[in-house]
Design a protein around this motif. Structure first.
Motif, short mmCIF file in Angstrom:
data_model
loop_
_atom_site.label_atom_id
_atom_site.label_comp_id
_atom_site.label_asym_id
_atom_site.label_seq_id
_atom_site.Cartn_x
_atom_site.Cartn_y
_atom_site.Cartn_z
N ALA A 36 -25.07 45.15 -76.15
CA ALA A 36 -25.66 46.28 -75.43
C ALA A 36 -26.94 46.76 -76.13
O ALA A 36 -27.95 47.05 -75.47
CB ALA A 36 -24.65 47.42 -75.32
N HIS B 5 -20.06 50.21 -73.22
CA HIS B 5 -21.16 49.82 -74.10
C HIS B 5 -22.53 49.88 -73.41
O HIS B 5 -23.40 50.63 -73.84
CB HIS B 5 -20.89 48.41 -74.64
N LEU B 6 -22.71 49.09 -72.37
CA LEU B 6 -24.05 48.97 -71.79
C LEU B 6 -24.51 50.27 -71.16
O LEU B 6 -25.64 50.74 -71.42
CB LEU B 6 -24.04 47.83 -70.75
N THR C 104 -25.08 53.04 -73.82
CA THR C 104 -26.21 52.71 -74.70
C THR C 104 -27.54 52.92 -73.99
O THR C 104 -28.49 53.48 -74.57
CB THR C 104 -26.10 51.25 -75.18
N ASN D 189 -28.54 48.52 -64.11
CA ASN D 189 -27.66 47.40 -64.40
C ASN D 189 -27.32 46.65 -63.11
O ASN D 189 -26.88 47.26 -62.13
CB ASN D 189 -26.38 47.87 -65.07
N TYR E 119 -19.66 43.31 -78.43
CA TYR E 119 -20.10 43.91 -77.17
C TYR E 119 -21.18 44.96 -77.42
O TYR E 119 -22.18 45.03 -76.68
CB TYR E 119 -18.92 44.56 -76.44
N GLN E 120 -20.98 45.80 -78.43
CA GLN E 120 -21.97 46.84 -78.69
C GLN E 120 -23.28 46.24 -79.19
O GLN E 120 -24.37 46.71 -78.81
CB GLN E 120 -21.43 47.85 -79.71
#
Length: 644
Positions: free
Chosen positions: A186, A236-237, A240, A250, A182-183
């Motif tokens: 991101a 994460h997103l 980041t 987003n 996941y990271q």
């Protein structure tokens, strides 16, 4: 048969009604729509379209001047319908599944930690990287577009549990991202936004981490649950983007169904909701009433939290729908005009997207403008031949998009001032726009009262799309005591605007009807009165300019090319022959049909197949109906129309 009112007669009626006193009997029985300047609703972010899977490459290949003409038709307010948002695909290194889409998309990170612009050969590779989409975004930017949305169909294969950007089948590993990456995902999206601005001068303003997260299929796709998207954005997103100074918003959701289900866990979690800029969905399910409105409560939680809502993809989908000729006519156009008005009014929508605005495509359902090609999706990579089809939905969507700009605000108005009539209104600065859809088979005369502090204006510009018109600029309508009166043509969309735009070029199409009173010229002695042509004798003719026959097909499929028919509505008298010709009364004969004798009291349809071979009814031509026969009046003529 149904009688129509001629354009000149309708105009005279409108002028007479405006001049009539408010207390007259006629005015007292007219429906009234009240538009309230002070009743501000949601802000409009704009209208958009996608160019995913290399669709911009087909526009490039056409060459000038056609390439620029088509770009203007899509993005320019004065020369086209003024789309405001471009949606592109975040390349993943995979392919759609056949050669029609020009091969694989390119990814910025083909392997872990390896970004293309950090490699020694980048200067040599840069010009070819994602070339179609970057070219398209630059061209849109030249034409005023400032909003660019990038959607992820799939993360790169190395991030996936099945090591592929497409489905591995029912027995294969899940078509999902690895939980431990996941990271990395991101970081990948942050680098995408930063890199596109640094390397290409393109500012990506919105990022969607998933396209249709419930779908797993043979083209680029990746499944997500709503809960997984919440974790992605919250942990994460969002962090980041904040840490790396990425200011793109987003966009969350983009499910097949027009509702908030894939964004719901995130928007109801304050820690995740802080990182959600737009809640988005597609329109392929969840629409009701013949797909003209959203299901009630589809975005209830998002509304409670003041979220921005976008519909980011929709089209005519599926072969049965594509193969119906009616879906290329005003019937199809009215469907989308009703849908847009309903979504803005009932869903408080902020932006509306079509799938492909312009595409080299094997059918007529996916596009606003279809580029005619020499093959089929199954035959490899078809080649464009320079012809194109503009559908009624291009114009009816344009009845909104051409006149509304990002930042405009929807304002309160009487939504249904008469049965079958739908109205919405908007303002921007001191200008306003009123869009009215008349779904009725007859004309409707309507009073529009402007209240709540409207700026004073002496007249409003009027533009209309109907069965026979393509965003035609009408005569300006005078206002009187902060109101105006207009007659809405049957089955039409009319936009009234305090800001004036030029008329679009006169491009007729085979999906229009051709009423005799809207002819562009006729032979001496022919009389056009009361919506019909009389005095038709041997050698008489009618002309309509600039008809786009394109490749001659009625529905766009290769196996339907040449299947075009012309229908002329006539009331027989002495009888005779109708010749369809192109370019002049003595031009190439493309169809002929015989009309038997009658007494002039009964209307009937005379039909002929049309020659659509090159040099005949193929490409742009003037259409002539030439009438042959013996002595005396041959027949009266009402209109012409094409079908498959």
């Amino acid at each position: 048969m149904r009688r129509r009112t001629s354009w000149t007669t309708r105009l005279a009626t409108v002028c007479a009604l405006i001049a009539a006193s408010a207390g007259s009997g006629a005015a007292a029985h007219r429906p009234v729509a009240v538009v309230d300047w002070s009743d501000e609703r949601q802000t409009i972010d704009g209208f958009g379209g996608s160019f995913a899977f290399h669709k911009a490459g087909a526009i490039q290949r056409l060459g000038e001047p056609l390439t620029s003409q088509l770009l203007d038709l899509v993005f320019d307010d004065e020369k086209g319908i003024g789309l405001d948002i471009v949606r592109v695909m975040v390349g993943d290194g995979g392919t759609w599944g056949d050669q029609l889409y020009d091969g694989p998309t390119q990814t910025i990170e083909p392997q872990p930690g390896v970004f293309v612009w950090d490699q020694p050969d980048w200067p040599a590779r840069k010009a070819a990287f994602d070339a179609h989409q970057i070219w398209l975004m630059r061209e849109a930017k030249k034409r005023g577009v400032r909003t660019f949305m990038a959607s992820v169909w799939s993360p790169p294969a190395w991030m996936k549990q099945n090591n592929s950007v497409v489905s591995s089948g029912p027995d294969g590993p899940p078509n999902k991202i690895r939980p431990d990456l996941y990271q990395a995902f991101a970081d990948y999206l942050a680098e995408y936004v930063l890199g596109y601005e640094r390397e290409f001068g393109i500012r990506i303003t919105h990022v969607s981490p998933t396209n249709e997260p419930e779908v797993t299929t043979g083209y680029s796709s990746s499944q997500w649950t709503p809960e997984e998207l919440r974790v992605l954005v919250r942990d994460h997103l969002g962090p980041t983007f904040a840490r790396r100074g990425v200011d793109a918003e987003n966009v969350l959701g983009e499910g097949v169904t027009f509702d908030e289900r894939f964004a719901l866990p995130a928007v109801t979690d304050p820690a995740a909701d802080a990182h959600v800029g737009v809640v988005a969905a597609h329109g392929y399910a969840g629409l009701v009433d013949d797909a003209t409105r959203a299901a009630p409560g589809a975005f209830a939680a998002s509304h409670e939290r003041g979220k921005t809502i976008w519909q980011t993809e929709y089209m005519n989908q599926g072969a049965p729908r594509d193969r119906l000729f009616v879906n290329n006519t005003i019937t199809d156009g009215l469907r989308y005009a009703n849908l847009i008005g309903n979504l803005f009014d009932e869903t408080r929508l902020n932006a509306y997207f079509w799938w492909w605005p312009v595409a080299n495509n094997g059918a007529d359902g996916s596009d606003l403008i279809r580029l005619v090609n020499t093959g089929t999706p199954q035959s490899g990579n078809p080649t464009e031949n320079g012809q194109y089809r503009i559908f009624k939905r291009y114009y009816t969507i344009g009845q909104y998009s051409r006149f509304l700009d990002p930042g405009d605000v929807m304002i309160g108005a009487t939504k249904t001032p008469a049965p079958g009539v739908a109205l919405t209104a908007y303002k921007g600065g001191r200008d306003f726009t009123v869009v009215v859809v008349n779904n009725n088979p007859t004309d409707v005369t309507l009073d529009v009262d402007l209240t709540g502090g409207f700026p004073r204006t002496r007249e409003v510009a009027a533009y209309r799309t109907s069965a026979s018109e393509n965003m035609t600029r009408l005569r300006d309508v005078r206002t009187h005591d902060s109101s105006f009166t207009a007659t809405l043509r049957a089955r039409s969309v009319t936009t009234f605007s305090s800001a004036s735009l030029p008329a679009l070029p006169d491009r007729k199409d085979v999906f229009s009807t051709y009423p005799v009173e809207e002819n562009d010229g006729h032979s001496p002695g022919l009389r056009v009165t009361d919506d019909i042509a009389t005095g038709v004798r041997d050698g008489s003719w009618l002309r309509w300019r600039n008809v786009n026959f394109a490749d001659g097909s009625a529905a766009g499929f290769a196996d339907q090319k040449g299947q075009l028919r012309l229908h002329t509505t006539v009331a027989p008298r002495a009888g005779g022959v109708i010749e369809a010709r192109v370019d002049s009364p003595h031009g190439r004969l493309v169809g002929t049909t015989t009309v038997p004798a009658g007494d002039g009291s009964a209307w009937q349809t005379a039909t002929t197949w049309v020659d659509t071979t090159p040099g005949a009814a193929n490409g742009f031509h003037d259409l002539y109906l030439v009438f042959r026969g013996g002595r005396g009046p041959l027949f009266d003529v009402d209109q012409a129309a094409f079908s498959d």
